[in-house]
Enzyme design. Sequence first.
Site, PDB file in Angstrom:
ATOM      1  N   HIS A  78       0.836  -1.205   0.000  1.00  0.00           N
ATOM      2  CA  HIS A  78       0.000   0.000   0.000  1.00  0.00           C
ATOM      3  C   HIS A  78       0.874   1.259   0.000  1.00  0.00           C
ATOM      4  O   HIS A  78       1.907   1.307   0.667  1.00  0.00           O
ATOM      5  CB  HIS A  78      -0.865   0.064   1.258  1.00  0.00           C
ATOM      6  N   ASN A  93       7.877  -3.855   3.829  1.00  0.00           N
ATOM      7  CA  ASN A  93       6.440  -3.663   4.008  1.00  0.00           C
ATOM      8  C   ASN A  93       6.006  -3.947   5.437  1.00  0.00           C
ATOM      9  O   ASN A  93       5.195  -3.214   6.019  1.00  0.00           O
ATOM     10  CB  ASN A  93       5.681  -4.570   3.032  1.00  0.00           C
TER      11      ASN A  93
END
Length: 322
Positions: free
Chosen positions: A172, A203
């Site tokens: 994201h 991440n």
Amino acid sequence: MNRKRNKKPTYYLYVSLLLCAALFTTTVLVDKCSSPQSSDGGKWGRVNADDSYVTGETADGTQSVASSHTQEIIDYQMQEAPSEGLSQEVYENLEQPAPLSGKPEVILFKTDFIISYNTSTLCPNYVAWHLTPSRLKGSAQRLDQFSGDMVLSERLRVLSEDYAGSGYDRGHLCPAADNKHNEASMAETFLMTNVCPQSHGLNEGDWNELEQQCRSWVKNYGDLYIVAGPIFNNKSPKKIGRRKQCKISVPDRFYKVVLSMGSEPKAIGFVYPNEAVHAEMRSYAISVSQVERMTGIDFFPNLPDDMERKVERTCNPAAWGI
């Protein structure tokens, strides 16, 4: 005597015409003053309230949705209003960078964030959003899967399965946890236009730590204006994707720039290598001006020039508590 009789009708005619003109002018002014606010919500109406629409490049049939708000999006006007109980200046669309040059760009306006999508890398150039304390509150739940963004043409539409077996996470840029207030916003964070190939170690590690820190800052400093995106070191980056016609470029690094208007405006930038790294957050911190030189993107162009220069040239991790 005849001359005197002829002057009276002419005099009354002039007076009548003047009265008619005055009555017409008054009617127009009253009508304007009594008209309701425009359909865009008036002074504080959102100019990007559409669920999703596109401006910019429309290659291969990418949807282009006309909107009466298109010109308003670039109408940067400083305004003053209360924001989450704090007394601070609010700038319209402050999170949106200036239009890019030298890079393919399709702008997608989502419910609560903006995506500049690169039709060559099939990654965002950036994702920008205005983070407020209220966005962190709510019951919107994370989705269990990602999906392609249907606003793009089929050739440009990355699918979740394109990442399968690549060794990279669907990372994201605008975090899901920044959109708990709204189910539509939460769902849009799981569109592949909000995603880049990201090292799992990054991440789940230091990048995630920065996302959490931003949420902590917004509780302490009030509204934040954030832009995040990938950095490619050369013109021929590594590619992933099982479909021949859909190859996604793998970023070498990721950046994030953060602006707080608060009682005294301040900004800070971060750059992380796209790999499993573990270091103190301050070690990734640089000035926003340095991030601009790396990316070619002009951040926070809506700020007054003198303020923009001051906050973008300063990197003071201590002022952010790191």
